[in-house]
Design an enzyme around this catalytic site. Structure first.
Site, mmCIF file in Angstrom:
data_model
loop_
_atom_site.group_PDB
_atom_site.id
_atom_site.type_symbol
_atom_site.label_atom_id
_atom_site.label_comp_id
_atom_site.label_asym_id
_atom_site.label_seq_id
_atom_site.Cartn_x
_atom_site.Cartn_y
_atom_site.Cartn_z
ATOM 1 C CB SER A 173 -0.959 -0.015 1.174
ATOM 2 O OG SER A 173 -1.861 -0.927 1.056
ATOM 3 C CG ASN A 192 1.981 5.828 6.030
ATOM 4 O OD1 ASN A 192 1.818 6.035 7.261
ATOM 5 N ND2 ASN A 192 1.107 5.107 5.334
ATOM 6 C CB THR A 212 -11.524 -1.245 1.732
ATOM 7 O OG1 THR A 212 -10.958 -0.502 2.453
ATOM 8 C CG2 THR A 212 -10.554 -1.558 0.476
ATOM 9 C CB CYS A 256 -2.632 7.122 5.469
ATOM 10 S SG CYS A 256 -3.061 7.373 3.632
ATOM 11 C CB THR A 257 -0.474 9.652 9.728
ATOM 12 O OG1 THR A 257 -1.903 9.252 10.233
ATOM 13 C CG2 THR A 257 -0.499 10.828 9.076
ATOM 14 C CD GLU A 258 -1.480 3.720 7.333
ATOM 15 O OE1 GLU A 258 -1.568 3.113 6.522
ATOM 16 O OE2 GLU A 258 -1.353 4.976 7.421
#
Length: 743
Positions: free
Chosen positions: A215, A434, A627, A436-438
């Site tokens: 991803s 990254n 999703t 999306c900060t996760e």
């Protein structure tokens, strides 16, 4: 023509499944169309779908399932037209589909090389067309538009359950043959019941001749011309294959720094950001959307003010990078200084390296309030040979908040807490997160050591850095937790994610090496608000905070146990020795104890220390925007925006309601923009304890929020041990979601 019995218009069977809905308007519409002319089946279906959608409301949300069933009839018919062999009214033989799309160059030949026809025929019997009934209209429409396989003429071949089966076959194809079919059956069970979703790249690319399955990626850019341009090439190659990329720019010298002793020669980070911005726009992701790139800079970097202004809609366009997402790397000391209204100092990282003999970004505070970063920072402040800029810390924070209210960014990365909780700090440092900060994993720059000509060939020798790769999938809490299937689900989910690592084709070699060094995965969740509504729990409630603590502890326990069991079967990740997993500190630092929990943490800790663990990083909560829609639930750990809204497309609107909206759940669906964000922070504080990586956590605020109130939210997030925060979503702004990290 008898509408109720016509093959493509199964109104009678749909009608019987929804006795509480009045189908007479649909029958009437079909009769009117036939009386006026002889419509094609497509025309009839499209009109009935539109009519069904028009009847969706808060009072009657189930019309979305009627529209979905009608749309599925259309998909079945189109797939049957294009495939050489079909059987029944919906799904044809799986082997025929695979041979058709392999011949068309869409599927990889590996599927037919890995499985015999007999095996594929058996696997085909696992497909359950009835599972299509779980989809809402927007779910199946998005699945068909974005993910179902078509040939190169854009003709539909693949149907929803076949996409799930192809993913299951792809991710399990290297498993031992005696177990492979049962593992495929389990994977399909997890996907088809919508208990979990694969991330967008896996959902889209599994089984195909192109793309990769991971991803997001994180690159660390070296402070050299070669390193900067090599990174840009790597980012372009990843972007074209569907990856979202985070880029750490903190090692690059600031504007006005020297180059080879020439004073004032450097232009700083902004020109390189412009270059990345152009790459993001020009190298799109398989023609579907422009590239998605975030850039991170340390709060002590001399270019921080121009960096923070780079997405604003006013000012000098030469210093604007509107297509990049920005993030700031924040040590505890800065947040303390903001709170104390003290002064903060800005430095040039190149000068720090030259004068001080160390890199400030390589340190963090090992304990709250004390540690090596603040020691090194104070050394830099005290050194008269080091040029520095002194500014009130609150002024920098104000610029952060102004940008956040206008653009939603920068994202916040609390670097000390991240590195304190890094289970692999024995092998490196985490500089940023990254897109999306996760994801928080070890990073380092790739260095070009030598370039030479040998026998007519050019040899380029590089020392590969830790180039982060994240492999994602997510649990649908509203189905899996509600159905009590986590014990069965999580082991197969961890196995599927682990298999992605070995099956993937990443076009950046240092990414391949890093992926196998740490074998990092990111098991996440979505459907949190949906679950609360089903349990009749209000968001702003101590019970919701308690549930977050208990549920994520259970997920953590099962995930760690599943990875440990995989290590017993396949071996530990190469960096296990010396890690917090190996020493047991991962468990003790989080206060896990069998005495204080329903889970036997003490036994699990000893088992991990003895047997190892397969994956160096395990859990991460991604945004799940796309999703979660496919799974018919609410995104990530976010509250919903509205109970009823329209998803706008080019030429139509799709009405959407909150999931499982009815007279019982409606009271528990409060809009994100009116929820007290302190309750969300408290939930995430409990959740973060159990997640070894991080959380895509948005702050939702009104556009008239006072600066003091927004500052209070940031201070609260930091004090409560959050590692990152994602967008500040204001009621006056629109934002792009990270499709790459949707899982």
């Amino acid at each position: 023509m008898n509408i109720s019995s016509a093959k493509p218009l199964p109104l009678a069977s749909i009608d019987s499944d929804f006795p509480h809905l009045d189908f007479q308007p649909l029958y009437k519409r079909a009769t009117q169309l036939q009386d006026n002319h002889t419509p094609s089946n497509d025309e009839l279906l499209n009109q009935l779908i539109l009519d069904s959608l028009s009847m969706i409301s808060e009072a009657e949300p189930d019309w979305t399932y009627v529209a979905a069933r009608l749309y599925l009839s259309s998909l079945y018919e189109k797939a049957a037209e294009h495939r050489r062999s079909t059987a029944g009214e919906s799904y044809g033989p799986l082997y025929g589909l695979i041979t058709d799309l392999t011949d068309a160059g869409v599927y990889s030949p590996v599927l037919l090389e890995s499985y015999t026809k007999e095996e594929i025929d058996i696997i085909g019997t696992y497909i359950d067309p009835e599972k299509d009934r779980l989809f809402t209209y927007i779910a199946v429409k998005m699945l068909a538009d974005r993910y179902l396989s078509r040939d190169k003429k854009k003709r539909l071949f693949e149907l929803p359950q076949e996409r799930f089966m192809i993913i299951s076959m792809t991710l399990n194809r290297s498993e031992p043959k005696e177990r492979r079919l049962s593992l495929i059956k389990e994977s399909y069970w997890a996907l088809s019941n919508l208990y979990m979703t694969a991330a967008t790249p896996t959902l889209s690319n599994a089984g195909k001749n192109w793309g990769q399955l991971s991803s997001c990626f994180i690159d660390t850019v070296d402070d050299s011309l070669q390193g900067i341009y090599d990174s840009n090439t790597d980012i372009a190659n990843l972007s074209k294959n569907g990856g979202g990329i985070g880029v750490y720019l903190g090692k690059i010298r600031s504007r006005g720094s020297d180059i080879k002793g020439f004073k004032g020669a450097s232009s700083g980070v902004l020109p390189w950001m412009k270059q990345l911005n152009n790459t993001a726009v020009s190298v799109d992701q398989l023609g579907q959307r422009k590239g998605a790139v975030s850039v991170y800079l340390d709060i002590w970097h001399k270019d921080i003010f121009s960096f923070l202004d780079s997405k604003l809609n006013n000012g000098d366009e030469r210093y604007r990078t509107h297509d990049l997402f920005t993030g700031v790397c924040l040590p505890d000391l800065f947040m303390e200084t903001v709170e104390a209204r003290g002064d903060w100092h800005l430095f040039d990282p190149h000068e720090v390296r030259s004068v001080m003999g160390f890199s400030l970004e390589d340190f963090y505070d090992e304990k709250p309030g004390a540690g090596s970063f603040r020691v090194k920072y104070e050394e830099c402040v005290a050194n008269p040979r080091l040029s520095k800029q002194k500014v009130p810390a609150i002024d920098i924070m104000k610029r952060i908040m102004i940008s956040q209210l206008e653009t939603g960014t920068p994202f916040m990365f609390y670097r000390d807490e991240v590195n304190r909780k890094n289970p692999n700090r024995h092998l490196g440092m985490i500089y940023c997160t990254n897109l999306c900060t996760e994801i928080v994993q070890n990073q380092s720059a790739t260095i070009t050591k030598d370039q030479r000509e040998e026998d007519g060939r050019i040899i380029i020798e590089k020392i590969p850095g830790d180039f982060v790769v994240c492999n994602l999938s997510s649990i649908n809490l509203a189905r899996a937790a509600a159905d009590h299937v986590l014990e069965r689900l999580i082991p197969i989910q961890v196995r599927m994610l682990d298999n992605v690592i070995d099956l993937n084709t990443i076009p950046v070699l240092q990414g391949v090496a890093t992926n196998r060094k740490y074998r990092a995965i990111g098991l996440g969740t979505f459907g949190w608000h949906h679950l609360l509504a089903l349990k009749k729990l209000r968001w702003e409630n101590e019970e919701a905070v308690r549930l977050a603590d208990e549920l994520y502890e259970k997920i953590a326990f099962l995930t760690i146990k599943a990875s440990m069991n995989l290590a017993m079967e396949k071996g530990s990740y190469p960096g296990f020795k010396g890690s917090d997993w190996h020493s047991g500190e991962y468990f003790t630092s989080r206060g896990y104890s069998s005495l204080d929990s329903v889970h036997d943490w003490d036994s699990l800790m000893q088992a991990v220390r003895k047997n190892g663990i397969r994956n160096g990083y395990l859990m991460a909560v991604a945004p799940n925007a796309s999703t979660s829609i496919i799974a018919g639930s609410s995104p990530s750990i976010d509250p919903i925006f509205r109970k009823f809204y329209s998803e706008e497309k080019k030429d139509y609107k799709i009405p959407v309601t909150a999931p499982d909206l009815n007279e019982h759940t409606t009271w528990y669906y409060k809009s994100a923009y009116v929820i007290d964000q302190h309750w969300s922070i408290l939930q995430n504080s409990k959740r973060q304890k159990h997640i070894d990586q991080a959380i895509s956590f948005n702050l939702y605020v009104q556009n008239n929020i006072k600066a003091k109130e927004l500052l209070d939210l940031h201070l609260s997030a930091w004090k409560n041990g959050l590692k990152t925060t994602y967008y500040v979503r204001s009621t006056s702004s629109d934002f792009e979601d990270c499709d790459s990290c949707s899982s």
